[in-house]
Design a protein around this motif. Sequence first.
Motif, PDB file in Angstrom:
ATOM      1  N   SER A 184      -3.577  -3.428 -10.816  1.00 32.37           N
ATOM      2  CA  SER A 184      -3.991  -2.875  -9.350  1.00 32.37           C
ATOM      3  C   SER A 184      -3.365  -3.838  -8.077  1.00 32.37           C
ATOM      4  N   ASP A 185      -3.434  -2.779  -7.365  1.00 34.94           N
ATOM      5  CA  ASP A 185      -3.183  -3.554  -5.875  1.00 34.94           C
ATOM      6  C   ASP A 185      -4.054  -3.915  -5.514  1.00 34.94           C
ATOM      7  N   ALA A 186      -4.695  -4.852  -4.491  1.00 35.55           N
ATOM      8  CA  ALA A 186      -6.101  -5.456  -4.149  1.00 35.55           C
ATOM      9  C   ALA A 186      -5.778  -5.094  -2.396  1.00 35.55           C
ATOM     10  N   THR A 187      -6.795  -5.668  -1.592  1.00 34.12           N
ATOM     11  CA  THR A 187      -6.962  -5.494  -0.156  1.00 34.12           C
ATOM     12  C   THR A 187      -7.026  -6.547   0.452  1.00 34.12           C
ATOM     13  N   TRP A 188      -7.217  -7.292   1.525  1.00 34.61           N
ATOM     14  CA  TRP A 188      -7.663  -8.638   1.918  1.00 34.61           C
ATOM     15  C   TRP A 188      -7.916  -7.963   2.918  1.00 34.61           C
ATOM     16  N   TRP A 189      -9.277  -8.276   3.850  1.00 34.18           N
ATOM     17  CA  TRP A 189      -9.993  -8.187   5.418  1.00 34.18           C
ATOM     18  C   TRP A 189      -8.853  -8.923   5.970  1.00 34.18           C
ATOM     19  N   LEU A 190      -9.132  -8.610   7.207  1.00 36.72           N
ATOM     20  CA  LEU A 190      -7.954  -9.196   8.105  1.00 36.72           C
ATOM     21  C   LEU A 190      -8.749 -10.123   9.395  1.00 36.72           C
ATOM     22  N   ASP A 191      -8.560 -10.882  10.076  1.00 36.80           N
ATOM     23  CA  ASP A 191      -9.076 -10.981  11.373  1.00 36.80           C
ATOM     24  C   ASP A 191      -9.087 -10.589  12.385  1.00 36.80           C
ATOM     25  N   SER A 192      -8.295  -9.771  12.581  1.00 36.23           N
ATOM     26  CA  SER A 192      -7.441  -8.704  13.444  1.00 36.23           C
ATOM     27  C   SER A 192      -5.919  -8.137  12.992  1.00 36.23           C
ATOM     28  N   PRO A 193      -5.824  -7.169  13.887  1.00 39.57           N
ATOM     29  CA  PRO A 193      -4.318  -6.166  12.798  1.00 39.57           C
ATOM     30  C   PRO A 193      -3.460  -7.056  12.410  1.00 39.57           C
ATOM     31  N   GLY A 194      -2.276  -7.034  11.672  1.00 40.09           N
ATOM     32  CA  GLY A 194      -1.960  -7.964  11.315  1.00 40.09           C
ATOM     33  C   GLY A 194      -1.997 -10.203  11.277  1.00 40.09           C
ATOM     34  N   GLY A 195      -2.674  -9.671  11.540  1.00 44.11           N
ATOM     35  CA  GLY A 195      -3.300 -11.157  11.351  1.00 44.11           C
ATOM     36  C   GLY A 195      -3.919 -12.171  10.255  1.00 44.11           C
ATOM     37  N   SER A 196      -4.729 -12.571   9.751  1.00 43.44           N
ATOM     38  CA  SER A 196      -4.664 -14.079   9.249  1.00 43.44           C
ATOM     39  C   SER A 196      -6.371 -13.271   8.305  1.00 43.44           C
ATOM     40  N   GLU A 197      -5.620 -13.536   7.057  1.00 46.76           N
ATOM     41  CA  GLU A 197      -7.369 -12.971   5.781  1.00 46.76           C
ATOM     42  C   GLU A 197      -8.074 -13.914   5.678  1.00 46.76           C
ATOM     43  N   ILE A 198      -9.227 -13.836   5.808  1.00 50.72           N
ATOM     44  CA  ILE A 198     -10.322 -14.237   5.364  1.00 50.72           C
ATOM     45  C   ILE A 198     -10.324 -14.741   4.789  1.00 50.72           C
ATOM     46  N   GLY A 199     -11.121 -16.462   5.112  1.00 52.67           N
ATOM     47  CA  GLY A 199     -10.290 -17.250   3.492  1.00 52.67           C
ATOM     48  C   GLY A 199     -11.870 -16.674   2.548  1.00 52.67           C
ATOM     49  N   GLY A 200     -12.519 -16.857   2.920  1.00 52.59           N
ATOM     50  CA  GLY A 200     -14.092 -17.035   2.255  1.00 52.59           C
ATOM     51  C   GLY A 200     -14.584 -15.134   2.430  1.00 52.59           C
ATOM     52  N   SER A 201     -14.306 -14.428   1.765  1.00 60.63           N
ATOM     53  CA  SER A 201     -14.517 -13.621   1.822  1.00 60.63           C
ATOM     54  C   SER A 201     -13.412 -11.744   2.302  1.00 60.63           C
ATOM     55  N   GLY A 202     -13.311 -10.746   1.286  1.00 60.10           N
ATOM     56  CA  GLY A 202     -13.064  -9.990   1.814  1.00 60.10           C
ATOM     57  C   GLY A 202     -12.009  -9.377   1.096  1.00 60.10           C
ATOM     58  N   ILE A 203     -12.070  -9.692  -0.453  1.00 60.48           N
ATOM     59  CA  ILE A 203     -10.971  -8.843  -0.622  1.00 60.48           C
ATOM     60  C   ILE A 203     -11.388  -7.823  -1.408  1.00 60.48           C
ATOM     61  N   SER A 204     -11.273  -6.729  -2.171  1.00 59.41           N
ATOM     62  CA  SER A 204     -10.908  -5.621  -2.619  1.00 59.41           C
ATOM     63  C   SER A 204     -10.385  -5.675  -4.016  1.00 59.41           C
ATOM     64  N   ALA A 205     -11.137  -5.505  -4.939  1.00 57.76           N
ATOM     65  CA  ALA A 205     -10.294  -5.107  -6.549  1.00 57.76           C
ATOM     66  C   ALA A 205     -10.863  -4.606  -7.652  1.00 57.76           C
ATOM     67  N   THR A 206     -10.511  -4.286  -8.581  1.00 57.80           N
ATOM     68  CA  THR A 206     -10.403  -3.775  -9.485  1.00 57.80           C
ATOM     69  C   THR A 206     -11.556  -4.636 -11.230  1.00 57.80           C
ATOM     70  N   LEU A 207     -12.371  -4.473 -11.302  1.00 61.11           N
ATOM     71  CA  LEU A 207     -12.974  -5.434 -11.765  1.00 61.11           C
ATOM     72  C   LEU A 207     -12.405  -5.937 -13.669  1.00 61.11           C
ATOM     73  N   ARG A 208     -11.108  -5.446 -13.508  1.00 66.21           N
ATOM     74  CA  ARG A 208     -10.299  -6.073 -14.532  1.00 66.21           C
ATOM     75  C   ARG A 208      -9.661  -6.700 -13.586  1.00 66.21           C
ATOM     76  N   ASP A 209      -8.923  -6.340 -12.931  1.00 69.25           N
ATOM     77  CA  ASP A 209      -8.242  -7.966 -11.994  1.00 69.25           C
ATOM     78  C   ASP A 209      -8.573  -8.656 -12.038  1.00 69.25           C
ATOM     79  N   TYR A 210     -10.247  -8.675 -11.316  1.00 73.27           N
ATOM     80  CA  TYR A 210     -10.889  -9.676 -11.701  1.00 73.27           C
ATOM     81  C   TYR A 210     -10.887 -10.563 -12.784  1.00 73.27           C
ATOM     82  N   ALA A 211     -11.253  -9.853 -14.047  1.00 69.95           N
ATOM     83  CA  ALA A 211     -11.599 -10.578 -15.066  1.00 69.95           C
ATOM     84  C   ALA A 211     -10.105 -11.096 -15.446  1.00 69.95           C
ATOM     85  N   ARG A 212      -8.451 -10.947 -15.331  1.00 64.41           N
ATOM     86  CA  ARG A 212      -8.189 -11.229 -15.332  1.00 64.41           C
ATOM     87  C   ARG A 212      -8.009 -12.002 -14.999  1.00 64.41           C
TER      88      ARG A 212
END
Length: 414
Positions: A280-308
Amino acid sequence: MRHGRTGGRIKASGAALGLALLLLVPSPAPAQDKAPATGSERIGTVEEMYDGKLLPDQAVSTYRNIDRLFPTRTIRAGGTVRELPLSDRLLGEVSVAVGDERYDLYDVMALDSFTALLVLKDGKIAFETYQRGNTPETRWMSMSVAKSITSTLAAIAIREGKLRGLDALVTDHVPALKGSAYEGVTLRDVLMMSSGVRWNETYTDPASDRRALLRAQIGQEPGSAMRLMAGLPRAAEPGTVNTYSTGETQVLGEMVRGAVGKPLAEYLSEKVWVPYGMESDATWWLDSPGGSEIGGSGISATLRDYARFGQFFLDEGRIGETSILPENWTREATQPTALKDGKPLDYGYMWWTGWTEGAMRDKAYAAVGIHGQNIYINPARRVVIVTFGAQPKPTGKEPVDPMLFFDAVAEALD
């Protein structure tokens, strides 16, 4: 953030397959750009998350909808999914001793507020359950599990020659930190959280540096996170003191971004999510619209993809027959390291080294996030365990040390 070491021995036994069979679920079809069914749930704020002031139902609805809290960038999955077949060795009874008390799987799931649990043995599902309305399609927050993923992206960049090894200087890739306390700090220092830059990680303290970084994220102003990091003073010489710091991972993320010339989510998709076969697609928090990912947090993914992802790391970063990580990286990054003066450090390259007797014996390690997020990897027993958690406070609310439980599960499958 570190789970405390809990005393007590572990005993695991039994082969009660009925429990596992009842809770195992069939593989879902791949989800691509599918709006989550949970999108209309009432959620809390990010400050309430860090303050530990969400009631149980609202905590659950918030943690599976964190992509509604901040702008995100999509981590695209590909069209070919790596299957996770059912193991012929299913999880039976598990028993964990903590002092004079003994806990089974049901106890730990309830007491440690786990809302989903997946166990892989040799890359196959030995146990899987979803609670509190979660499903195989549910995307759930990573919190600091993201740190271990960002660390892995740095490793890939080293293998590709885009970062010149562990001695690469922060300021060569993050111009915003030139002239700051990060002058002379190396990639190794950052990975070990030993830059020497002052930091207070206390989640519940509004005056802490961690909350200042959160406020910068809430402000959604481009460059604000690096301005905060550039303004911090030096507290020690680089490489001499370990201080757990989410800010350090934000710096690492900017190093990777600067080195590879693309956003972290895009790099993760290109190097791991698509070629390894995430579902599945996952998402990652940004520090601003179109900006940089939050390197230490903010990924949202499914249980099975974390396991993969855990299985990918257990298999030394191999995609097909070739590893995309530097040689011996998975061992070096996940076992105790040493500061410049030789002082041992029970921390790897943004991976937690095992702190229980069983984990240390098996050289097990974990990616760990507040509120109960875990990817536990046991290379000796070829086990990967993933949890979603909704604990009432960021830390300190786990009656059963999860690593004791994970060790018992791994032993029960042997």
